[in-house]
Design an enzyme around this catalytic site. Structure first.
Site, PDB file in Angstrom:
ATOM      1  N   TYR A  34       0.766  -1.178   0.081  1.00 21.24           N
ATOM      2  CA  TYR A  34       0.014  -0.108   0.016  1.00 21.24           C
ATOM      3  C   TYR A  34       0.843   1.103   0.017  1.00 21.24           C
ATOM      4  O   TYR A  34       2.104   1.259   0.341  1.00 21.24           O
ATOM      5  CB  TYR A  34      -0.922   0.077   1.280  1.00 21.24           C
ATOM      6  CG  TYR A  34      -0.511   0.340   2.458  1.00 21.24           C
ATOM      7  CD1 TYR A  34       0.325  -0.461   3.285  1.00 21.24           C
ATOM      8  CD2 TYR A  34      -0.591   1.501   2.930  1.00 21.24           C
ATOM      9  CE1 TYR A  34       0.923  -0.038   4.404  1.00 21.24           C
ATOM     10  CE2 TYR A  34      -0.093   2.006   4.161  1.00 21.24           C
ATOM     11  CZ  TYR A  34       0.862   0.991   4.970  1.00 21.24           C
ATOM     12  OH  TYR A  34       1.056   1.239   6.088  1.00 21.24           O
ATOM     13  N   ARG A  53       8.393   4.291  -4.502  1.00 24.20           N
ATOM     14  CA  ARG A  53       8.492   3.356  -3.447  1.00 24.20           C
ATOM     15  C   ARG A  53       7.542   2.219  -3.556  1.00 24.20           C
ATOM     16  O   ARG A  53       7.755   0.985  -3.149  1.00 24.20           O
ATOM     17  CB  ARG A  53       8.378   3.890  -1.955  1.00 24.20           C
ATOM     18  CG  ARG A  53       8.329   2.787  -0.768  1.00 24.20           C
ATOM     19  CD  ARG A  53       8.154   3.712   0.398  1.00 24.20           C
ATOM     20  NE  ARG A  53       6.920   4.003   0.819  1.00 24.20           N
ATOM     21  CZ  ARG A  53       6.485   5.027   1.691  1.00 24.20           C
ATOM     22  NH1 ARG A  53       7.476   5.213   2.596  1.00 24.20           N
ATOM     23  NH2 ARG A  53       5.304   5.474   1.869  1.00 24.20           N
ATOM     24  N   ARG A 101      -7.224 -20.839  -1.269  1.00 24.68           N
ATOM     25  CA  ARG A 101      -6.284 -20.630  -0.343  1.00 24.68           C
ATOM     26  C   ARG A 101      -5.024 -21.660  -0.224  1.00 24.68           C
ATOM     27  O   ARG A 101      -5.249 -22.902  -0.238  1.00 24.68           O
ATOM     28  CB  ARG A 101      -6.997 -20.725   1.152  1.00 24.68           C
ATOM     29  CG  ARG A 101      -5.794 -20.456   2.454  1.00 24.68           C
ATOM     30  CD  ARG A 101      -6.482 -20.418   3.804  1.00 24.68           C
ATOM     31  NE  ARG A 101      -5.400 -19.851   4.688  1.00 24.68           N
ATOM     32  CZ  ARG A 101      -4.722 -20.686   5.086  1.00 24.68           C
ATOM     33  NH1 ARG A 101      -4.715 -22.147   4.706  1.00 24.68           N
ATOM     34  NH2 ARG A 101      -3.607 -20.423   6.051  1.00 24.68           N
ATOM     35  N   LYS A 148       6.357  -1.942   2.192  1.00 27.59           N
ATOM     36  CA  LYS A 148       5.157  -1.367   2.515  1.00 27.59           C
ATOM     37  C   LYS A 148       4.097  -2.339   2.284  1.00 27.59           C
ATOM     38  O   LYS A 148       3.052  -2.229   1.760  1.00 27.59           O
ATOM     39  CB  LYS A 148       4.798   0.010   2.203  1.00 27.59           C
ATOM     40  CG  LYS A 148       3.812   0.890   2.862  1.00 27.59           C
ATOM     41  CD  LYS A 148       3.912   2.298   2.518  1.00 27.59           C
ATOM     42  CE  LYS A 148       3.163   3.314   3.240  1.00 27.59           C
ATOM     43  NZ  LYS A 148       3.136   3.335   4.642  1.00 27.59           N
ATOM     44  N   GLU A 180      11.609   2.681  14.487  1.00 27.09           N
ATOM     45  CA  GLU A 180      10.684   3.729  13.990  1.00 27.09           C
ATOM     46  C   GLU A 180       9.385   3.726  14.811  1.00 27.09           C
ATOM     47  O   GLU A 180       9.284   3.009  15.889  1.00 27.09           O
ATOM     48  CB  GLU A 180      10.470   3.654  12.555  1.00 27.09           C
ATOM     49  CG  GLU A 180       9.824   2.300  12.121  1.00 27.09           C
ATOM     50  CD  GLU A 180       9.617   2.067  10.661  1.00 27.09           C
ATOM     51  OE1 GLU A 180       9.607   2.870   9.656  1.00 27.09           O
ATOM     52  OE2 GLU A 180       9.614   1.046  10.187  1.00 27.09           O
ATOM     53  N   LEU A 205      11.102   1.562   7.177  1.00 22.86           N
ATOM     54  CA  LEU A 205      10.403   1.828   5.889  1.00 22.86           C
ATOM     55  C   LEU A 205      11.131   3.060   5.501  1.00 22.86           C
ATOM     56  O   LEU A 205      11.556   3.822   6.122  1.00 22.86           O
ATOM     57  CB  LEU A 205       8.969   2.429   6.129  1.00 22.86           C
ATOM     58  CG  LEU A 205       8.138   2.664   4.889  1.00 22.86           C
ATOM     59  CD1 LEU A 205       7.993   1.095   4.129  1.00 22.86           C
ATOM     60  CD2 LEU A 205       6.983   3.364   5.051  1.00 22.86           C
TER      61      LEU A 205
HETATM   62  N1  PDD Z   1       2.409   5.164   7.543  1.00 28.15           N
HETATM   63  N2  PDD Z   1       7.368   3.901   9.204  1.00 28.15           N
HETATM   64  C1  PDD Z   1       6.298   3.130   8.914  1.00 28.15           C
HETATM   65  C2  PDD Z   1       6.153   1.809   9.685  1.00 28.15           C
HETATM   66  C3  PDD Z   1       4.936   3.920   8.337  1.00 28.15           C
HETATM   67  O1  PDD Z   1       3.913   3.069   8.459  1.00 28.15           O
HETATM   68  C4  PDD Z   1       5.157   4.897   7.727  1.00 28.15           C
HETATM   69  C5  PDD Z   1       3.863   5.438   6.886  1.00 28.15           C
HETATM   70  C6  PDD Z   1       6.320   5.857   7.687  1.00 28.15           C
HETATM   71  C7  PDD Z   1       6.459   7.146   7.064  1.00 28.15           C
HETATM   72  O2  PDD Z   1       6.380   7.057   5.691  1.00 28.15           O
HETATM   73  P1  PDD Z   1       6.202   8.201   4.761  1.00 28.15           P
HETATM   74  O3  PDD Z   1       6.715   9.440   5.226  1.00 28.15           O
HETATM   75  O4  PDD Z   1       6.331   7.552   3.472  1.00 28.15           O
HETATM   76  O5  PDD Z   1       4.628   8.241   4.909  1.00 28.15           O
HETATM   77  C8  PDD Z   1       7.363   5.122   8.271  1.00 28.15           C
HETATM   78  C9  PDD Z   1       1.438   5.639   6.669  1.00 28.15           C
HETATM   79  C10 PDD Z   1       1.214   7.067   6.558  1.00 28.15           C
HETATM   80  C11 PDD Z   1       0.203   4.705   7.255  1.00 28.15           C
HETATM   81  O6  PDD Z   1       0.509   3.622   7.289  1.00 28.15           O
HETATM   82  O7  PDD Z   1      -0.589   5.357   7.169  1.00 28.15           O
END
Ligand code: PDD
Length: 285
Positions: A34, A53, A101, A148, A180, A205
């Site tokens: 996603y 990405r 499945r 992601k 993170e 990420l």
């Molecule tokens: N999440 N690290 C993780 C684990 C994340 O899920 C996200 C973003 C980030 C920041 O990435 P970016 O700057 O590209 O948004 C770092 C999104 C916003 C979400 O899951 O809603």
């Protein structure tokens, strides 16, 4: 839920009519990628980074993109128009597709692509003024956090744990170091005003907002270093903040029971947030 128009496999549908198979591998195996892109004044923020990405994540798990980059940009623009989104976000998901499945999968499955919008005024988020509090919890995610995927059960439980302990979010700890935040990148500012952020490995990420902030830091003369930091170092830092497509730059004013700096958003975080919003709106498409 509302009366949004969503995108599903080439069709525009009222959200209540968009249906995906119970055999979809996103549903059965969390087998999907996603992206979340912010919309400000009806335009897309940091869009090239998000597509790059997306393509990298798809490539890492062997899903072929069901639409071209140009088509995907057009779909993003169209969903903003159809839903008259001024400020909000676009959620995009691509799963491997539906099949009976089986842990193993065939290479010719037809990916399922969905997009929907959410309204959110991220620029005027009150948390930017107050800052947020975080707790630290063990990082118990799988070890390919650079991809992601929609496998978000652990981050979801970590956020619930934070809420139940009166905090806003959780920072994840692996081998004694902060990886993170549950859904954002974690950063600190040391006593000399230097920005410290973890280096990119499979453990975090590669945040698109993180990349922009490092560019902005360079331009603004803010010194930075990419390395891991411990929760203890974070608790003794002058400032702390998170970055993401939905939080932009949001100051962290408390980690566990420790108040950071003066317990309110610090000058470097505030400046980076301001510069991020201004420059990314200028570059938005
Ligand atoms: N999440 N690290 C993780 C684990 C994340 O899920 C996200 C973003 C980030 C920041 O990435 P970016 O700057 O590209 O948004 C770092 C999104 C916003 C979400 O899951 O809603």
């Amino acid at each position: 839920m509302s009366d949004r128009i969503v995108y599903l496999n080439g069709e525009w549908l009222p959200e209540t009519e968009a249906k995906v198979s119970i055999f979809d591998r996103a549903f059965l195996f969390g087998d999907a990628i996603y992206e979340v892109t912010a919309v400000v004044n009806g335009k897309l923020l940091d869009y090239p980074g998000h597509t790059a990405r997306l393509n990298r994540s798809l490539n890492e798990i062997g899903i072929k993109a069901p639409v071209s980059d140009d088509e995907l940009l057009e779909i993003h623009r169209e969903i903003v128009r159809k839903n008259e989104i001024t400020d909000g976000l676009i959620y995009l998901q691509i799963s491997r597709g539906a099949a009976d499945r089986d842990f193993t999968f065939k290479s010719d499955l037809k990916p399922t692509i969905t997009l929907f919008t959410q309204v959110k005024d991220a620029v005027n988020n009150p948390q930017a003024e107050t800052g947020i509090s975080v707790i630290t919890v063990p990082d118990q995610r799988w070890r390919r956090c650079d991809i992601k995927t929609v496998q978000l059960l652990y981050p979801s439980l970590a956020k619930m744990e934070a809420k139940s302990r009166g905090a806003d979010d959780a920072w994840l700890i692996l081998d004694g170091m902060v990886t993170e935040a549950s859904s954002a990148t974690a950063h600190i500012i040391d006593a000399n005003g230097k920005l410290i952020t973890r280096q990119l490995t499979t453990e975090i990420l590669p945040g698109i907002t993180r990349a922009s902030i490092l560019d902005i830091a360079k331009e603004a003369g803010v010194d930075f270093e990419e390395r891991a930091f411990s929760p203890e170092e974070a608790k003794n830092a002058a400032e702390a903040f998170i970055t993401s497509a939905t939080a932009f730059v949001t100051p962290v004013v408390k980690i566990d029971d420790t108040v950071i700096g003066e317990g309110k958003p610090g000058p470097v975080s505030k400046k980076l947030r301001e510069l991020y919003i201004k420059s990314r709106i200028e570059l938005s498409i």
